[in-house]
Design an enzyme around this catalytic site. Structure first.
Site, PDB file in Angstrom:
ATOM      1  N   LYS A   1      41.959  41.302  63.289  1.00 18.13           N
ATOM      2  CA  LYS A   1      41.358  41.818  64.663  1.00 18.13           C
ATOM      3  C   LYS A   1      41.868  43.027  65.164  1.00 18.13           C
ATOM      4  CE  LYS A   1      42.881  38.054  66.777  1.00 18.13           C
ATOM      5  NZ  LYS A   1      43.476  37.540  65.848  1.00 18.13           N
TER       6      LYS A   1
ATOM      7  N   GLU B   1      50.679  42.904  72.911  1.00 17.34           N
ATOM      8  CA  GLU B   1      51.709  42.096  72.062  1.00 17.34           C
ATOM      9  C   GLU B   1      52.492  43.113  71.124  1.00 17.34           C
ATOM     10  OE1 GLU B   1      50.935  38.520  68.666  1.00 17.34           O
ATOM     11  OE2 GLU B   1      49.364  39.702  69.297  1.00 17.34           O
TER      12      GLU B   1
ATOM     13  N   GLY C   1      31.885  38.362  19.818  1.00 17.85           N
ATOM     14  CA  GLY C   1      31.646  39.097  18.454  1.00 17.85           C
ATOM     15  C   GLY C   1      30.366  39.371  18.190  1.00 17.85           C
TER      16      GLY C   1
ATOM     17  N   GLU D   1      38.428  43.544  30.360  1.00 20.92           N
ATOM     18  CA  GLU D   1      38.951  43.081  29.174  1.00 20.92           C
ATOM     19  C   GLU D   1      39.905  43.754  28.084  1.00 20.92           C
ATOM     20  OE1 GLU D   1      36.497  39.375  27.131  1.00 20.92           O
ATOM     21  OE2 GLU D   1      35.938  41.361  26.337  1.00 20.92           O
TER      22      GLU D   1
ATOM     23  N   ARG E   1      24.430  39.839  12.522  1.00 19.83           N
ATOM     24  CA  ARG E   1      24.311  40.008  13.915  1.00 19.83           C
ATOM     25  C   ARG E   1      22.564  40.371  14.012  1.00 19.83           C
ATOM     26  NH1 ARG E   1      29.297  42.540  12.870  1.00 19.83           N
ATOM     27  NH2 ARG E   1      30.852  41.683  14.353  1.00 19.83           N
TER      28      ARG E   1
ATOM     29  N   ARG F   1      11.208  45.328  32.076  1.00 26.15           N
ATOM     30  CA  ARG F   1      10.084  45.457  33.315  1.00 26.15           C
ATOM     31  C   ARG F   1       9.396  46.921  32.984  1.00 26.15           C
ATOM     32  NH1 ARG F   1      14.191  43.218  37.792  1.00 26.15           N
ATOM     33  NH2 ARG F   1      13.602  40.870  37.541  1.00 26.15           N
TER      34      ARG F   1
END
Length: 521
Positions: free
Chosen positions: A58, A83, A296, A323, A455, A463
């Site tokens: 605050k 305060e 992988g 990573e 692979r 799109r």
């Protein structure tokens, strides 16, 4: 700050509503994100209640409201604390990069500490705030203040036991603030199920902001919510916000909606054979691209090819790695013929590596925004987004990515994301369910057949452009990723791996010509 430049308005400016009536005049806070969800700032010339528990921010939010007003909007401010001492305020604000002593010397800010020790307060006679009004009024007039903060209001009434007198003085205080025509923030401590201990929200009915800090799975997150804003549209959802060495940042700085312009230019993926699978020979500029697959399958390698292609065009690329370290990425990519070091030395590529657990989601998002704003890249890589699940739920990570994508689309930044999928699950899904946010989605796989893994890559969606429906095999070579030409068996099926290698010599050798039958007379 550049993130708020588009939403700042001239001081005292009020827009006209569509029905011809003047809309509520607002004072911009200058706090990234807060002006967006309040549609321009806090109600000008009126008090705003900022309430919450201890440690939710605050005081710092209120202080930045004053500092931004003094620096950016030519509106001096008064901070009256019940305060913290002025020395404490100066020291705390320095951690946010604010020099309160300099602002005070330039008479742009006035700090005042009113000591209210509970053990020294005694209730005698009628209680009134006349002394406070005189002191605060003098402070306002001495620097021609336009903004005021009272922090924390409960301490002002800590020695008062008569509820009716307390409520009367509260109402009188807020009427006095309105009469002075200052834009004020009054902070209040939340108590139990109530917003404040003394029911301040009943008096500050124009604008009420609730701050909260919660811990989920050992990760602390601050959140902000506009509970009430009379006379103005505003965001009503909880919004994460961050306090760091740049000040306060509310996360909706990224919630820019669907107002971006769609580019017709296209950029290369960095892989020649892959470009040919798109009708436009690559992605549209400003697209968000996702490469997902199991461990992988080559997701990071594909991302690095995209980054290197952007750098070869002379465009800056910012690579967020969750990573691997920059050194490890550079070493690994050199094995497939992509040398990143010259691109880094020429300041075309910048790798920002950080463990997801080092920061919370909101801190990651704000840090990414600042790096993008500071470095102005044309391409961005985030590798992999699934690691962020360690610091947030699936819903929270998806919301963060939606904001990040909107932020980059507005700047026409082409973004490449990688996402890990678990083996054994459905292939056409991502662990975070973010594929719906993407313009292009490519699925990488590892096909097991004939005792080997091969692979493959396929375009699930793109799109706005035609694209190949084929599943293509690709190889990691010394010269980078190379898509393999399609080889078909006699039955029309596609041969991959060693089977493809066996098919090719057979196709080159051809088949023996059939013998002619001798014609019978």
């Amino acid at each position: 700050m550049s993130m708020t430049a588009g939403i700042r308005r001239r001081t005292g400016e009020a827009k006209r509503a569509g029905n011809g009536r003047r809309s509520l005049a607002k004072a911009p806070t200058g706090i990234p994100g807060l002006d967006e969800i309040t549609n321009g700032g806090l109600p000008r010339g009126r008090p705003t209640l900022v309430c919450g528990g201890a440690g939710c921010g605050k005081t710092l939010l209120a202080m930045e409201f004053l500092v931004r007003g003094a620096l950016d909007y030519d509106e001096p401010g008064v901070f009256m604390s019940f305060e913290e001492t002025t020395d404490d305020l100066v020291e705390n604000a320095r951690s946010l990069g604010f020099d309160l002593e300099r602002l005070s010397a330039r008479r742009r800010l006035l700090l005042d500490h009113v000591s209210l020790e509970r053990n020294q307060l005694t209730e005698t006679g009628e209680y009134d705030l006349e002394g406070l009004f005189i002191r605060l009024g003098h402070a306002i007039d001495s620097i021609h203040a336009k903004r005021v903060v009272l922090d924390t209001i409960e301490l002002l009434f800590s020695g008062l036991s008569d509820p009716s007198a307390l409520r009367a003085e509260l109402a009188r205080l807020f009427r006095w603030l309105k009469k002075k025509r200052v834009t004020a923030i009054v902070t209040g401590e939340r108590a139990g199920d109530h917003l404040t201990r003394h029911g301040l929200e009943e008096f500050v009915s124009d604008c009420v902001i609730l701050l909260d800090q919660r811990v989920t799975e050992q990760s602390a997150t601050r959140r902000l919510r506009i509970l009430k804003y009379r006379g103005s549209a505003h965001g009503g959802n909880e919004m994460p916000f961050l306090i760091d060495d740049h000040g306060v940042s509310v996360l909706p700085i990224t919630s820019l909606g669907l107002s971006h312009q769609a580019s017709t230019a296209h950029v290369s993926s960095g892989v020649t054979g892959l470009d040919g699978m798109f009708a436009k020979n690559g992605y549209f500029r400003g697209n968000s691209v996702l490469a997902s697959g199991t461990a992988g399958t080559g997701k990071s390698s594909l991302a690095v090819h995209f980054a290197a292609a952007a750098c070869r065009r002379g465009e800056r690329c910012l690579y967020f790695a969750f990573e691997e370290s920059p050194s490890q990425i550079t070493r690994n990519m050199r094995s497939i013929g992509v040398d990143l070091e010259p691109l880094i030395r020429r300041s075309l590529l910048r790798v920002h590596a950080e463990r997801p657990t080092a920061l919370g989601l909101e801190a990651h998002l704000v840090a990414m925004h600042r790096l993008i704003d500071d470095w102005q890249p044309r391409a961005v890589v985030v590798d992999p987004v699934t690691n962020l699940i360690a610091v947030g739920s699936e819903v929270e990570v998806k919301a963060m990515l939606a904001r990040l994508i909107d932020f980059m689309k507005l700047r026409q930044i082409t973004a490449f994301f990688t996402s890990l999928t678990e083996g054994g699950g459905a292939a056409e899904r991502t662990d975070l369910g973010v594929s719906s946010l993407m313009d292009v989605w490519m699925l990488l796989g590892n096909l097991e057949a004939n005792g080997e893994r091969n692979r493959t890559i396929q375009i699930v969606k793109a799109r706005g452009m035609a694209h190949s429906n084929q599943i293509r095999e690709f190889l990691m070579t010394d010269d980078g990723i190379r898509l393999v030409d399609i080889s078909r068996r006699a039955d029309g099926s596609v041969a991959i791996g060693s089977v493809r290698g066996a098919q090719q010599p057979q196709a080159r050798a051809g088949h023996p010509k059939p013998r002619r039958r001798r014609r019978v007379e």
